[in-house]
Design a protein around this motif. Structure first.
Motif, PDB file in Angstrom:
ATOM      1  N   CYS A  74      -3.592  -2.668   4.341  1.00 53.84           N
ATOM      2  CA  CYS A  74      -4.106  -1.516   5.071  1.00 53.84           C
ATOM      3  C   CYS A  74      -4.914  -0.615   4.143  1.00 53.84           C
ATOM      4  O   CYS A  74      -4.471  -0.281   3.048  1.00 53.84           O
ATOM      5  CB  CYS A  74      -2.956  -0.726   5.697  1.00 53.84           C
ATOM      6  SG  CYS A  74      -3.495   0.754   6.594  1.00 53.84           S
ATOM      7  N   LEU A 120      -6.544   5.056  -0.793  1.00 53.17           N
ATOM      8  CA  LEU A 120      -5.247   4.977  -0.129  1.00 53.17           C
ATOM      9  C   LEU A 120      -5.162   3.617   0.544  1.00 53.17           C
ATOM     10  O   LEU A 120      -5.800   3.362   1.571  1.00 53.17           O
ATOM     11  CB  LEU A 120      -5.102   6.100   0.903  1.00 53.17           C
ATOM     12  CG  LEU A 120      -3.758   6.140   1.659  1.00 53.17           C
ATOM     13  CD1 LEU A 120      -2.575   6.163   0.685  1.00 53.17           C
ATOM     14  CD2 LEU A 120      -3.709   7.334   2.599  1.00 53.17           C
ATOM     15  N   ILE A 124       1.784  -3.841   4.289  1.00 45.36           N
ATOM     16  CA  ILE A 124       2.832  -3.498   5.240  1.00 45.36           C
ATOM     17  C   ILE A 124       3.167  -4.720   6.070  1.00 45.36           C
ATOM     18  O   ILE A 124       2.283  -5.526   6.409  1.00 45.36           O
ATOM     19  CB  ILE A 124       2.404  -2.316   6.144  1.00 45.36           C
ATOM     20  CG1 ILE A 124       3.592  -1.796   6.943  1.00 45.36           C
ATOM     21  CG2 ILE A 124       1.247  -2.695   7.049  1.00 45.36           C
ATOM     22  CD1 ILE A 124       3.352  -0.435   7.574  1.00 45.36           C
ATOM     23  N   ARG A 148       2.197   9.511   9.357  1.00 42.84           N
ATOM     24  CA  ARG A 148       2.004  10.135   8.051  1.00 42.84           C
ATOM     25  C   ARG A 148       2.401   9.144   6.966  1.00 42.84           C
ATOM     26  O   ARG A 148       3.305   8.315   7.156  1.00 42.84           O
ATOM     27  CB  ARG A 148       2.806  11.430   7.930  1.00 42.84           C
ATOM     28  CG  ARG A 148       4.304  11.288   8.142  1.00 42.84           C
ATOM     29  CD  ARG A 148       5.034  12.621   7.929  1.00 42.84           C
ATOM     30  NE  ARG A 148       4.564  13.639   8.842  1.00 42.84           N
ATOM     31  CZ  ARG A 148       4.967  13.753  10.107  1.00 42.84           C
ATOM     32  NH1 ARG A 148       5.840  12.889  10.601  1.00 42.84           N
ATOM     33  NH2 ARG A 148       4.513  14.718  10.874  1.00 42.84           N
ATOM     34  N   TYR A 149       1.696   9.225   5.855  1.00 39.41           N
ATOM     35  CA  TYR A 149       2.015   8.387   4.706  1.00 39.41           C
ATOM     36  C   TYR A 149       2.528   9.273   3.594  1.00 39.41           C
ATOM     37  O   TYR A 149       1.818  10.191   3.142  1.00 39.41           O
ATOM     38  CB  TYR A 149       0.804   7.601   4.220  1.00 39.41           C
ATOM     39  CG  TYR A 149       1.112   6.743   3.005  1.00 39.41           C
ATOM     40  CD1 TYR A 149       1.733   5.509   3.161  1.00 39.41           C
ATOM     41  CD2 TYR A 149       0.814   7.185   1.716  1.00 39.41           C
ATOM     42  CE1 TYR A 149       2.042   4.729   2.050  1.00 39.41           C
ATOM     43  CE2 TYR A 149       1.120   6.414   0.607  1.00 39.41           C
ATOM     44  CZ  TYR A 149       1.740   5.196   0.785  1.00 39.41           C
ATOM     45  OH  TYR A 149       2.061   4.428  -0.308  1.00 39.41           O
ATOM     46  N   ARG A 150       3.771   9.020   3.137  1.00 42.15           N
ATOM     47  CA  ARG A 150       4.394   9.808   2.069  1.00 42.15           C
ATOM     48  C   ARG A 150       4.303   9.057   0.751  1.00 42.15           C
ATOM     49  O   ARG A 150       4.778   7.923   0.625  1.00 42.15           O
ATOM     50  CB  ARG A 150       5.855  10.111   2.402  1.00 42.15           C
ATOM     51  CG  ARG A 150       6.033  11.030   3.607  1.00 42.15           C
ATOM     52  CD  ARG A 150       7.468  11.517   3.726  1.00 42.15           C
ATOM     53  NE  ARG A 150       7.631  12.457   4.834  1.00 42.15           N
ATOM     54  CZ  ARG A 150       7.351  13.753   4.748  1.00 42.15           C
ATOM     55  NH1 ARG A 150       6.916  14.253   3.602  1.00 42.15           N
ATOM     56  NH2 ARG A 150       7.507  14.538   5.800  1.00 42.15           N
ATOM     57  N   CYS A 155       6.252   5.369   2.040  1.00 38.90           N
ATOM     58  CA  CYS A 155       6.653   5.035   3.409  1.00 38.90           C
ATOM     59  C   CYS A 155       5.585   5.470   4.401  1.00 38.90           C
ATOM     60  O   CYS A 155       4.957   6.523   4.240  1.00 38.90           O
ATOM     61  CB  CYS A 155       7.967   5.714   3.782  1.00 38.90           C
ATOM     62  SG  CYS A 155       9.428   4.916   3.104  1.00 38.90           S
ATOM     63  N   LEU A 156       5.405   4.650   5.420  1.00 40.10           N
ATOM     64  CA  LEU A 156       4.616   5.045   6.579  1.00 40.10           C
ATOM     65  C   LEU A 156       5.601   5.543   7.628  1.00 40.10           C
ATOM     66  O   LEU A 156       6.479   4.796   8.064  1.00 40.10           O
ATOM     67  CB  LEU A 156       3.815   3.858   7.116  1.00 40.10           C
ATOM     68  CG  LEU A 156       2.876   4.167   8.294  1.00 40.10           C
ATOM     69  CD1 LEU A 156       1.763   5.119   7.864  1.00 40.10           C
ATOM     70  CD2 LEU A 156       2.287   2.876   8.868  1.00 40.10           C
ATOM     71  N   CYS A 157       5.468   6.805   7.995  1.00 37.04           N
ATOM     72  CA  CYS A 157       6.413   7.440   8.917  1.00 37.04           C
ATOM     73  C   CYS A 157       5.775   7.571  10.292  1.00 37.04           C
ATOM     74  O   CYS A 157       4.648   8.072  10.419  1.00 37.04           O
ATOM     75  CB  CYS A 157       6.824   8.820   8.403  1.00 37.04           C
ATOM     76  SG  CYS A 157       7.470   8.802   6.710  1.00 37.04           S
ATOM     77  N   GLN A 170      10.699   4.942   9.847  1.00 38.59           N
ATOM     78  CA  GLN A 170      10.078   4.879   8.528  1.00 38.59           C
ATOM     79  C   GLN A 170       9.973   3.430   8.090  1.00 38.59           C
ATOM     80  O   GLN A 170      10.931   2.671   8.184  1.00 38.59           O
ATOM     81  CB  GLN A 170      10.891   5.659   7.488  1.00 38.59           C
ATOM     82  CG  GLN A 170      10.856   7.160   7.646  1.00 38.59           C
ATOM     83  CD  GLN A 170      11.444   7.850   6.433  1.00 38.59           C
ATOM     84  OE1 GLN A 170      10.748   8.393   5.597  1.00 38.59           O
ATOM     85  NE2 GLN A 170      12.765   7.819   6.310  1.00 38.59           N
ATOM     86  N   THR A 173       6.308   0.594   2.555  1.00 35.82           N
ATOM     87  CA  THR A 173       5.109  -0.205   2.329  1.00 35.82           C
ATOM     88  C   THR A 173       5.248  -1.035   1.063  1.00 35.82           C
ATOM     89  O   THR A 173       6.181  -0.854   0.278  1.00 35.82           O
ATOM     90  CB  THR A 173       3.868   0.699   2.239  1.00 35.82           C
ATOM     91  OG1 THR A 173       4.026   1.603   1.128  1.00 35.82           O
ATOM     92  CG2 THR A 173       3.689   1.497   3.523  1.00 35.82           C
TER      93      THR A 173
END
Length: 334
Positions: A74, A120, A124, A148-150, A155-157, A170, A173
């Motif tokens: 991604c 970014l 995944i 959101r990406y933290r 993590c992709l939330c 959550q 990745t």
């Protein structure tokens, strides 16, 4: 030759995917980018996103084993998401999710621009992501999806908002890189055809059950001829064959410069079928070397005037001296 402009082409994206939109976001869900959240987006097109990514899930996870699906690479840009999946070293598929499908789309400054300070991007598990989307939004009501990406947890939330109800998920990745260079067609292409997706889907279905259906590693010949002017798909077995012919009147647009014929593994070409079930039109292009490109257009039920695309590249087959199937050098995924 006829020139067609029926399909938007994401070939030159992100410029072609640029879009701006705005929408109110409930205060019940905190949003915005910060030192930890590198991307934040809100969309009402969760069904379209599920359909789009589901068409790239070539290997479904079994019951209780949703993590066995393919890994997608991604990339998040100023103008949208790009998901890339490779299968069997001979097929590459990409899903384009435009920024305009989001009511809110924020990217941290270091990831912005055509030459960002830091890209970014992450791997995944696609089956896990699609399963989460399906679990989050199984109902018929329109739901608002927050993504959101933290960076701290990689993590992709996902947060689904239906009225006052919130459901969260959550997904960890993977620190993966694109396993091979993106495939591209040289320009100009000798063949560009637009046809209804259901016509191509029905043709693949007939070929799947026609010819010697029990034969393994069946090959399908894709041929475009100028005399007679037509597109044909042919599967031949040891004792019988099956052919689907599309004359000009059955096609939406046709642009042919010369005859082109190439062969492919039918099992790989047939992986396109799930995407065709949900789409409206497909643009078929062939290179001089036989690299096949299928660009499938999706309309969003939530935003019917906006489109999303899935693009498939299928490498042609040749027979080597040992009569084994191999991909051509110009099309092989390295």
């Amino acid at each position: 030759m006829q020139q067609h402009h029926s399909l938007e082409s994401p070939d030159d994206w992100p410029g072609n995917l640029a879009g701006s939109s705005s929408g109110a976001v409930s205060a019940a869900v905190p949003g915005g980018v910060d030192a930890d959240v590198k991307f934040y987006g809100v969309t009402d097109a969760s069904r379209m996103l599920t359909t789009l990514l589901g068409s790239l899930t070539f290997r479904e996870g079994g019951k209780g084993n949703a993590t066995s699906g393919p890994v997608a690479f991604c990339e998040v840009h100023d103008h949208g998401f790009l998901f890339t999946v490779n299968e069997a070293k001979s097929l590459q598929a990409r899903a384009y999710v435009k920024k305009e499908h989001f009511g809110r789309y924020e990217l941290a400054p270091e990831h912005q621009g055509s030459q960002p300070a830091e890209r970014l991007q992450f791997g995944i598990n696609l089956a896990t992501l699609v399963e989460c989307l399906r679990i989050l939004g199984p109902g018929g009501d329109v739901a608002r999806l927050h993504l959101r990406y933290r960076a701290s947890t990689a993590c992709l939330c996902l947060t689904l908002q239906q009225g006052i109800a919130l459901t969260e998920c959550q997904i960890h990745t993977l620190d993966d890189e694109l396993p091979c260079a993106p495939l591209q067609l040289e320009s100009p292409q000798p063949v560009r055809i637009v046809l209804k997706s259901d016509a191509l889907r029905d043709g693949l279905s007939e070929l799947e059950h026609g010819g010697d259906a029990g034969q393994k590693d069946r090959r399908v010949a894709v041929a475009v001829t100028m005399n007679p002017l037509q597109l044909s798909l042919t599967v031949c077995g040891a004792d019988m064959g099956c052919e689907m012919v599309y004359p000009p009147e059955s096609l939406v647009k046709l642009d042919v410069a010369r005859d082109v014929t190439a062969e492919y593994r039918f099992s790989l070409l047939n992986l396109v079928a799930p995407a065709l079930r949900e789409s409206t039109e497909t643009c078929l292009k062939l290179s001089e070397q036989g690299l096949l490109n299928l660009m499938v257009k999706f309309a969003s039920p939530e935003t019917p005037d906006r489109y999303a695309f899935v693009e498939f590249y299928v490498c042609p087959l040749v027979e080597d001296d040992d009569e084994a199937f191999t991909t051509t050098q110009g099309g092989e995924l390295h």
